[in-house]
Design an enzyme around this catalytic site. Sequence first.
Site: not given
Lengths: 256, 316
Positions: A49-51
Amino acid sequence: MSDMRSEMQAYTIARMIEKNQVVIVGTGLPLIGAIMAKKVFQPSCTLIVESGLMDFNPLETPRSVSDLRSMSRCAVPCPPYRYLGFQANELLHNSKRLIGFIGGAAVDLYGNVSATYIGGDYHHPKTRFPGSGGANGIASFVNTIIMMQHEKRRFVKKMPYITSPGWLDGPQSRAGAGLPPNRGPMAVVTDLGVMRFDEQTKKMYLAGYYPFTTPEEILANTGFPVDVSRAEPLPPPDEESIRILRSIDPTRIFLK
Amino acid sequence: MGKVYTLSEAISKFVHNGDHICFGGFTTNRKPYAAVREILRQGLGDFIVEAGPAGGDWDMLIGEGRVKAYINCYTADSGVTNVSRRFRAAYEKGELVMEDYSQDALMLMLHAASLGLPFLPVRLMQGSSLTDMWGISKEVRKTIEKLPDDKFVYVDNPFNPGEKVVALPVPQLDTAIIHVQKASPDGTCVIEGDEFHDVDVAVAAKNVIVTCEELISNEEIRLDPTTNRIPPFCVAAVVHCPYGAHPSQCYGYYDYDNPMLKEYGAASKTDEDFKAFLDKYVYGVKDHYEYLDKIGASRLLKLKTVPGYGYAATVK
């Protein structure tokens, strides 16, 4: 059957994920589909995920991309800039394993997506949305599958504001804009069916419909004409797959 | 012990009207909510905001009119509100001066700030309206001292003639506020789990306020520095603030308070309910400890993360 729309979408997504793929997921139905792919169809895939959470495999449905439900069971919690560097390096290496799911408020004939607003104009929107998030970078560098609610107002012929670039104006336009021409939208998965993009023209066409929808119904809910001659019925999930999907999201955070 | 402050003292000393400011955390995870509530109580505002992946933190400040210019990439309490409602309302009414970057661009801009780079060249945002359209025009930017005159400029890649890249400005932060698991009186910080952009902004900002779950001694924090993320000289103020990220999550400590996030999501739909929410949970309490009393001990304890799960699970 129509109350199974979200299960059908999540199942369709789960079947799209291939062996050894690295899958960028956010939240919503792509997450449910990707978790099912990881559990059942393609255990060799990895979810990111982009986090910055790399190779996560949650026991309980995460509500956000930074959720502890993903963080506490990932391989490495990278800072976001490292995720961004990984995403860019996959392209520099010409790696073929990365695939990204993005959402948005509206999509056009060439798969350009707005996650910024619909209606009115950018400075005076009728409905303002949260903004790009990581979707712009994913759409720039990675092959994408777009999630969209199938409504006429969300399928617009030409996008007035592009948050996440698709095929722009057609086959040559990504290269002209400084984007990698060999990356772009592969499909749009909706609550009515699956759209894909013609290899030559890069225009959207109807590729598949669900047991509870028809090509005519989909056409009636699309704000521009699309070719439906290639549309095929998509297989519904069997009872076991439905059970698994519902066990992934038992409180129906994303399955409606 | 020179850096240990009460929350009220730290905010009044190190946060100023008009500051260029960034909060740590990510939507509903490790957001410095106690500090946000104290900023609201102290009436501070006119902020130039690098919002990062924001949620209720900046939504409340926008709803109270404390933001002069908002640099947005994403604003929502994911899984609860699909878009923060005061943010949406303010922008739709034309009351919020706002710029849009992609989250990628914004996170890299904050990282570039921590690295001390003069500007940041990226391949991001090309071919999209994020370059074609500016939320804040050049004319308006010239009137806001702390914003660069240009959202970005195109430059040629000096090492690959003919390739155009997007040169982004690097923000010069006055203030960063982050919430961490542990800190010591000299300012050394432990962050467990994903650091998000917290370390970047702590290195980049002139003044850094750290709120922490646990205050531990300078000696203890050095016994095992593997989870230490921020060195002491980057931090101006340390505030012991248990449950200071509530209602967002804090890795190793507590889960999000989903009913509370939902209560805010519902309340923030209208001006009246939003005001009533703030009157109850922000202005109606003297400080963070009164807030915790209002939430209640059993409710807070039920949020505690369960070892082996990492969130508030029922052990099976």
